[in-house]
Design an enzyme around this catalytic site. Structure first.
Site, PDB file in Angstrom:
ATOM      1  CG  LEU A   1       9.007   0.942   2.344  1.00 21.86           C
ATOM      2  CD1 LEU A   1      10.377   1.576   2.555  1.00 21.86           C
ATOM      3  CD2 LEU A   1       9.156  -0.526   1.983  1.00 21.86           C
ATOM      4  CB  ALA A   2       4.817   4.207   6.943  1.00 21.34           C
ATOM      5  CD  GLU A   3       2.501   3.037   1.231  1.00 22.66           C
ATOM      6  OE1 GLU A   3       2.237   2.390   2.274  1.00 22.66           O
ATOM      7  OE2 GLU A   3       3.355   2.668   0.404  1.00 22.66           O
TER       8      GLU A   3
ATOM      9  CG  HIS B   1       2.737  -3.039  -8.125  1.00 18.87           C
ATOM     10  ND1 HIS B   1       2.455  -4.029  -7.220  1.00 18.87           N
ATOM     11  CD2 HIS B   1       3.973  -2.576  -7.784  1.00 18.87           C
ATOM     12  CE1 HIS B   1       3.455  -4.174  -6.381  1.00 18.87           C
ATOM     13  NE2 HIS B   1       4.404  -3.288  -6.703  1.00 18.87           N
TER      14      HIS B   1
ATOM     15  CD  GLU C   1       6.853   3.689   0.448  1.00 18.97           C
ATOM     16  OE1 GLU C   1       6.903   2.925  -0.527  1.00 18.97           O
ATOM     17  OE2 GLU C   1       5.916   3.679   1.274  1.00 18.97           O
TER      18      GLU C   1
ATOM     19  CD  GLN D   1       8.238   2.258  -4.222  1.00 16.94           C
ATOM     20  OE1 GLN D   1       8.029   1.127  -3.787  1.00 16.94           O
ATOM     21  NE2 GLN D   1       9.380   2.905  -3.978  1.00 16.94           N
ATOM     22  CG  PHE D   2       3.631   0.798  -7.616  1.00 16.71           C
ATOM     23  CD1 PHE D   2       3.726   0.783  -9.007  1.00 16.71           C
ATOM     24  CD2 PHE D   2       4.743   0.455  -6.874  1.00 16.71           C
ATOM     25  CE1 PHE D   2       4.904   0.437  -9.635  1.00 16.71           C
ATOM     26  CE2 PHE D   2       5.939   0.104  -7.491  1.00 16.71           C
ATOM     27  CZ  PHE D   2       6.017   0.100  -8.871  1.00 16.71           C
TER      28      PHE D   2
ATOM     29  CG  PHE E   1       1.196   0.417  -2.417  1.00 15.62           C
ATOM     30  CD1 PHE E   1       0.669  -0.856  -2.573  1.00 15.62           C
ATOM     31  CD2 PHE E   1       2.480   0.650  -2.879  1.00 15.62           C
ATOM     32  CE1 PHE E   1       1.399  -1.874  -3.171  1.00 15.62           C
ATOM     33  CE2 PHE E   1       3.216  -0.355  -3.479  1.00 15.62           C
ATOM     34  CZ  PHE E   1       2.682  -1.621  -3.628  1.00 15.62           C
TER      35      PHE E   1
END
Length: 325
Positions: free
Chosen positions: A58-60, A129, A29, A82-83, A86
């Site tokens: 935006l879809a892990e 996060h 992302e 991204q973190f 997630f």
């Protein structure tokens, strides 16, 4: 050697492997034109093109599925979550699929995937996060879990992770990204995965840690040295698999050990390290192996973060408790 922050060393490692191997792809992302939320991939899309470094939705779960599919067609993926909080959205892809791909296929297929993600406290991030979830990954067979503490280690370990034929979870502590600089060779080099490092020599007690807590241990060791107590600091660097030989050699020299982690006491990997030391070196111990950890609660909001996280005073207090046992 160049002076680099950890984030610069991480970028340099990805640039090195993108140059070396046409099969390497970097995606996640906002990692493309924006260079990622921490700018870890800054400039890479411009240098290597949108077919090699690119954004995902935006879809892990989709990011993980893409990495697995690319593995089956000969690519090496560097996927960014991204973190790391997630990771729950892609747990099946990481722990249930890529971790067992080689076994499931009888060695016919591999999953050369590097799962990069920032984590860690001390920077006042929002909820979900900062969580230290390395214990979840370390308890998933089939994956290596790497957590560097210095820019030098960050580059060498990431190059090794990308070149590995099996999945590697590569966790980057946010507090270390730009907090200091260190000497990093400009040329390529590898650091063996699964190999710990002695960050400080000592004779009185062994402090075993990883990530940002290595620096907490080093600060505690410096303060203890003023009182005549010499603590040895072992940086695990890879928390799965553990470098048992380096740990036990240190413990059998000092005869005492404390494991320090940012994760909650019931989480992380400290309990496993304690068990390994106890099983292998109990006759050398002059006191129980002790732990310094965060409390067994959910990660607090930013206002309580400083009080919740372990600091050097907690380590010093535990060292003295151990020495006075």
């Amino acid at each position: 050697m160049a002076q680099m922050t950890m984030i610069q060393a991480i970028t340099d490692a990805m640039r090195t492997e993108l140059k070396n191997d046409e099969s390497v792809q970097v995606f996640g992302e906002d990692v493309g034109q924006n260079g990622g939320v921490f700018r870890a991939t800054e400039g890479l899309q411009e240098e290597f093109g949108e077919d090699r470094v690119y954004d995902t939705p935006l879809a892990e779960s989709g990011i993980g599925g893409l990495a697995i599919g690319l593995s089956l067609t000969g690519f090496r993926s560097v996927m960014e979550i991204q973190f790391f909080g997630f990771v729950f959205e892609v747990m099946d892809g990481v722990s249930g699929q890529m971790s067992r791909l080689r076994y499931r296929s009888g060695g016919h297929y591999h999953a050369p995937v590097t799962v990069r993600a920032p984590f860690g406290g001390g920077v006042k991030t929002p909820e979900l996060h900062a969580d230290s979830l390395e214990g979840l990954m370390a308890q998933s067979p089939g994956m290596k879990v790497v957590i560097p503490s210095t820019p030098y280690d960050a580059k060498g370990l990431l190059i090794s992770a990308i070149r590995d034929n099996d999945p590697v979870v590569y966790l980057e502590h946010m507090k270390l990204y730009r907090s200091f600089r260190g000497e990093v060779p400009e040329e390529e080099y590898e650091i063996e995965l699964g190999k710990a490092d002695i960050k400080r020599e000592g004779k009185d007690i062994t402090l075993v840690s990883y990530g940002a807590m290595v620096h907490t241990c080093l600060k505690a060791a410096e303060a203890l040295a003023e009182e005549g107590i010499e603590a040895e600091v072992v940086d695990l660097r890879t928390v799965s698999p553990l470098d048992i030989d380096t740990i036990t050699t240190s413990v059998e020299k000092t005869n005492r050990a404390i494991v320090v982690q940012e994760a909650q006491k019931q989480a992380g990997i400290a309990a496993n390290v304690v068990a390994e030391i106890t099983e292998r070196s109990i006759l050398h111990l002059e006191a129980p192996v002790m732990r310094v950890t965060s409390p067994d609660t959910v990660y607090p909001f930013a206002a309580a973060e400083d009080a919740w996280l372990p600091d050097q005073n907690d380590v010093i207090e535990k060292v003295k408790e151990n020495l006075n046992f």
